[in-house]
Design an enzyme around this catalytic site. Structure first.
Site, mmCIF file in Angstrom:
data_model
loop_
_atom_site.group_PDB
_atom_site.id
_atom_site.type_symbol
_atom_site.label_atom_id
_atom_site.label_comp_id
_atom_site.label_asym_id
_atom_site.label_seq_id
_atom_site.Cartn_x
_atom_site.Cartn_y
_atom_site.Cartn_z
ATOM 1 N N GLY A 40 35.282 22.697 44.448
ATOM 2 C CA GLY A 40 33.826 22.718 44.347
ATOM 3 C C GLY A 40 33.088 22.971 45.644
ATOM 4 O O GLY A 40 31.907 22.637 45.756
ATOM 5 N N LEU A 82 37.968 34.246 30.365
ATOM 6 C CA LEU A 82 36.906 34.188 29.352
ATOM 7 C C LEU A 82 37.051 35.337 28.358
ATOM 8 O O LEU A 82 37.326 36.476 28.737
ATOM 9 C CB LEU A 82 35.554 34.223 30.048
ATOM 10 C CG LEU A 82 35.315 32.984 30.929
ATOM 11 C CD1 LEU A 82 34.244 33.248 31.969
ATOM 12 C CD2 LEU A 82 34.968 31.769 30.074
ATOM 13 N N ASN A 104 30.483 35.917 39.430
ATOM 14 C CA ASN A 104 31.673 35.204 39.901
ATOM 15 C C ASN A 104 31.909 35.552 41.370
ATOM 16 O O ASN A 104 31.453 36.588 41.856
ATOM 17 C CB ASN A 104 32.874 35.660 39.062
ATOM 18 C CG ASN A 104 34.156 34.950 39.432
ATOM 19 O OD1 ASN A 104 34.186 33.728 39.575
ATOM 20 N ND2 ASN A 104 35.229 35.711 39.597
ATOM 21 N N HIS A 159 35.078 36.134 44.129
ATOM 22 C CA HIS A 159 36.522 36.394 44.119
ATOM 23 C C HIS A 159 36.996 36.606 45.563
ATOM 24 O O HIS A 159 36.349 37.326 46.326
ATOM 25 C CB HIS A 159 36.809 37.642 43.274
ATOM 26 C CG HIS A 159 38.271 37.889 43.073
ATOM 27 N ND1 HIS A 159 39.030 37.144 42.199
ATOM 28 C CD2 HIS A 159 39.114 38.776 43.642
ATOM 29 C CE1 HIS A 159 40.282 37.566 42.244
ATOM 30 N NE2 HIS A 159 40.363 38.560 43.108
ATOM 31 N N VAL A 195 39.240 40.832 33.552
ATOM 32 C CA VAL A 195 39.214 39.838 34.627
ATOM 33 C C VAL A 195 38.922 40.519 35.973
ATOM 34 O O VAL A 195 39.608 41.475 36.359
ATOM 35 C CB VAL A 195 40.557 39.060 34.692
ATOM 36 C CG1 VAL A 195 40.590 38.125 35.892
ATOM 37 C CG2 VAL A 195 40.773 38.274 33.409
HETATM 38 C C1 GRF Z 1 37.372 30.293 45.715
HETATM 39 O O1 GRF Z 1 38.247 30.769 46.702
HETATM 40 C C2 GRF Z 1 37.008 31.393 44.754
HETATM 41 O O2 GRF Z 1 37.082 32.663 45.311
HETATM 42 C C3 GRF Z 1 38.062 31.275 43.690
HETATM 43 O O3 GRF Z 1 38.309 29.903 43.578
HETATM 44 C C4 GRF Z 1 38.043 29.265 44.822
HETATM 45 C C5 GRF Z 1 37.167 28.075 44.544
HETATM 46 O O4 GRF Z 1 37.012 27.231 45.638
HETATM 47 N N1 GRF Z 1 37.610 31.924 42.485
HETATM 48 P P1 GRF Z 1 35.974 26.032 45.571
HETATM 49 O O5 GRF Z 1 36.331 25.190 44.341
HETATM 50 O O6 GRF Z 1 34.600 26.586 45.471
HETATM 51 O O7 GRF Z 1 36.166 25.241 46.829
#
Ligand code: GRF
Length: 189
Positions: free
Chosen positions: A14, A98, A110, A112, A147
């Site tokens: 998070g 999803l 999102n 990534h 995805v």
């Molecule tokens: C991030 O590196 C994001 O790119 C990936 O999941 C990770 C989440 O990290 N999809 P956090 O829970 O926000 O610390």
């Protein structure tokens, strides 16, 4: 002044969730103010729950293990999101694939940890680190059925030459934290 309502979904640590709350919630951008109306998680053990609650944000729990298919989970998720009346869902480390039940109904973005279209899908951070590419980075993009296949909103890149894995990981997260709030504002604006 209009209010733009958003919600944030997460599954684990998070850190992006917290940065988004801190930099966007109840803040004004030009002629609108952002309100983070809820955070949603599928994981009762997610550390992000504490982070959201610390900022007074309600957490909605939808445990995917209670649903017999991806579609049934997505239906429950869509129902919760519709009830929140948000104009954008922000997926911040939401580790669920999803289905069209979700992607056809909910406008989402999102983050990534790679320079898409390179390294779509799972373990992108590790695959990006291991690759021969000198330049790595992160991408904010719209969510579609494929995805990590939706339209790119923004990217941030850096030269990973000489970095060990820990330094690389920290740099990726720092880039995400810088880029993602900007991408949300760009989409809402
Ligand atoms: C991030 O590196 C994001 O790119 C990936 O999941 C990770 C989440 O990290 N999809 P956090 O829970 O926000 O610390």
């Amino acid at each position: 002044m209009s209010i733009k309502r958003i919600a944030i979904a997460f599954s684990g640590e998070g850190s992006n969730l917290e940065v988004l709350i801190e930099s966007l919630h109840q803040k004004t951008f030009g002629d609108f103010k952002v309100k983070v109306v809820a955070a949603i998680t599928n994981n009762p053990k997610a550390n992000g729950i504490k982070r959201a609650q610390k900022h007074g944000i309600d957490v909605i729990m939808i445990d995917h293990r209670a649903y017999e298919s991806r579609e049934a989970f997505d239906e429950a998720l869509v129902a919760e999101i519709k009830a929140l009346d948000v104009e954008l869902m922000v997926l911040a480390g939401f580790m669920r694939i999803l289905t069209p039940v979700y992607t056809k109904q909910i406008r989402s973005i999102n983050i990534h940890p790679s320079l898409l279209p390179a390294f779509k899908g799972a373990n992108a951070l590790e695959r990006s680190f291991d690759s021969a590419e000198k330049i790595a980075g992160v991408t904010a993009h719209f969510v579609v059925e494929e995805v990590d296949g939706g339209e790119i909103i923004m990217q941030k890149s850096f030269d990973k030459s000489g970095m060990d894995f820990e330094t690389f990981k920290e740099k990726i997260h720092a880039c995400e934290h810088e880029l993602f709030p900007k991408a949300v504002i760009e989409v809402l604006g």
